[in-house]
Scaffold this active site. Structure first.
Site, PDB file in Angstrom:
ATOM      1  N   ASP A 107       0.839  -1.199   0.000  1.00  0.00           N
ATOM      2  CA  ASP A 107       0.000   0.000   0.000  1.00  0.00           C
ATOM      3  C   ASP A 107       0.878   1.255   0.000  1.00  0.00           C
ATOM      4  OD1 ASP A 107      -3.087   0.725   0.581  1.00  0.00           O
ATOM      5  OD2 ASP A 107      -1.838   2.026   1.825  1.00  0.00           O
ATOM      6  N   HIS A 272      -7.142  -7.044   0.513  1.00  0.00           N
ATOM      7  CA  HIS A 272      -6.045  -6.079   0.419  1.00  0.00           C
ATOM      8  C   HIS A 272      -4.945  -6.350   1.434  1.00  0.00           C
ATOM      9  CE1 HIS A 272      -4.038  -2.224  -0.153  1.00  0.00           C
ATOM     10  NE2 HIS A 272      -4.272  -1.872   1.097  1.00  0.00           N
TER      11      HIS A 272
END
Length: 292
Positions: A107, A272
């Site tokens: 991320d 994620h």
């Protein structure tokens, strides 16, 4: 939930004028630095870090502005540029005795890792990026109603003041939204760890917003210069992503290949937060990258 990774030694390392990073270190062998994403801290790597520490020196810092690392006030728009944060990481490794090292990021940490690879090609031996696109490509693929999935990117891109005020008014609701929405396996982030992430974010609203604001400003400028001048990632690169391309209509592997000629690209079936939801796959990917 402990706010430390068991078996790791913690250091507070000065990396720039007035800025020190909190870093967990364990293991021996070739070094690898693991950078966390939003809205998390270095603890997101706890499973993968313990695995890799069996035969590597593993360094897990909190990024500038996050967790227990320093959170300098933004002054000129460059304090949370990925170039600045990448320089922090290189300085951290150097202080800990490593002039060359592998680097993996998830991320926001993947964007820092990406910039480190472009700015410090003689330092980064291998590079892994988890569940991002390079900044320029990210902005290009978000359009129409599909851009709603990235509403937070647009919110935190606004000038200083309003984003910080809105988020600070309900930080647990804001940051918790992403912890809940982006995971396919809620048990991967237990309640006590979720609380630790929220505590860390609550204390870091201005710096987190500054990090995101940089990605709509100075980071775009830096990346565009590299794209226009042909600067590319010269080291072996591994990318793990959810299948964003199928969902949003683009070829993620092709976008990454334009930046990374030596690319290994794969999609995952988990959510994620893959280092917590499927740490075995992440560790395997990193081991294969380092062995190549």
């Amino acid at each position: 939930m402990s706010t430390t990774i068991p078996g790791f030694t913690y250091h507070r390392v000065p990396v720039a004028d007035g800025v020190s990073l909190n870093a967990a270190v364990s293991g021996s062998g070739s070094p690898i630095v693991l950078l966390h994403g939003f809205p998390q801290t270095h603890l997101m790597w706890r499973h993968v870090a313990a695995d890799l520490a069996a035969d590597h020196t593993v360094i897990c810092p909190d990024l500038r502005g996050y967790g227990a690392s320093d959170k300098p006030a933004e002054t000129d728009g460059s304090g949370y540029a990925k170039r600045t944060m990448a320089a922090d990481v290189v300085a951290l490794a150097h202080v800990l005795g490593h002039d060359r090292f592998a680097l993996a990021g998830h991320d926001r940490g993947a964007l820092v890792a990406f910039r480190a690879g472009l700015d410090h090609p003689g330092t980064i031996t291998h590079l892994a990026c988890l569940d991002v696109l390079p900044t320029l490509d990210m902005w290009d693929v978000l359009h129409g109603v599909t851009a709603a999935v990235g509403f937070h990117l647009y919110l935190m891109a606004q000038p200083p003041g309003l984003p910080e005020e809105l988020i600070a008014a309900a930080p647990d609701a804001f940051f918790g939204h992403f912890l809940d929405l982006w995971t396919d396996d809620p048990s991967a982030i237990p309640a006590d760890l979720r609380a630790a992430y929220l505590d860390a974010c609550r204390a870091a609203v201005p710096s987190i917003v500054a990090d995101y604001r940089a990605s709509a400003g100075i980071d775009v400028t830096h990346d565009r210069v590299d794209r226009d001048t042909g600067n590319r990632l010269r080291m072996p690169v591994a990318v793990l992503q959810q299948d964003w391309g199928a969902a949003l209509g683009f070829d993620a592997a092709a976008l990454w290949s334009a930046w990374a000629p030596d690319l290994r690209h794969a999609t995952v079936t988990c959510g994620h937060f893959m280092a917590e939801e499927d740490p075995a796959v992440v560790a395997k990917t990193l081991r294969e990258l380092l062995a190549g």
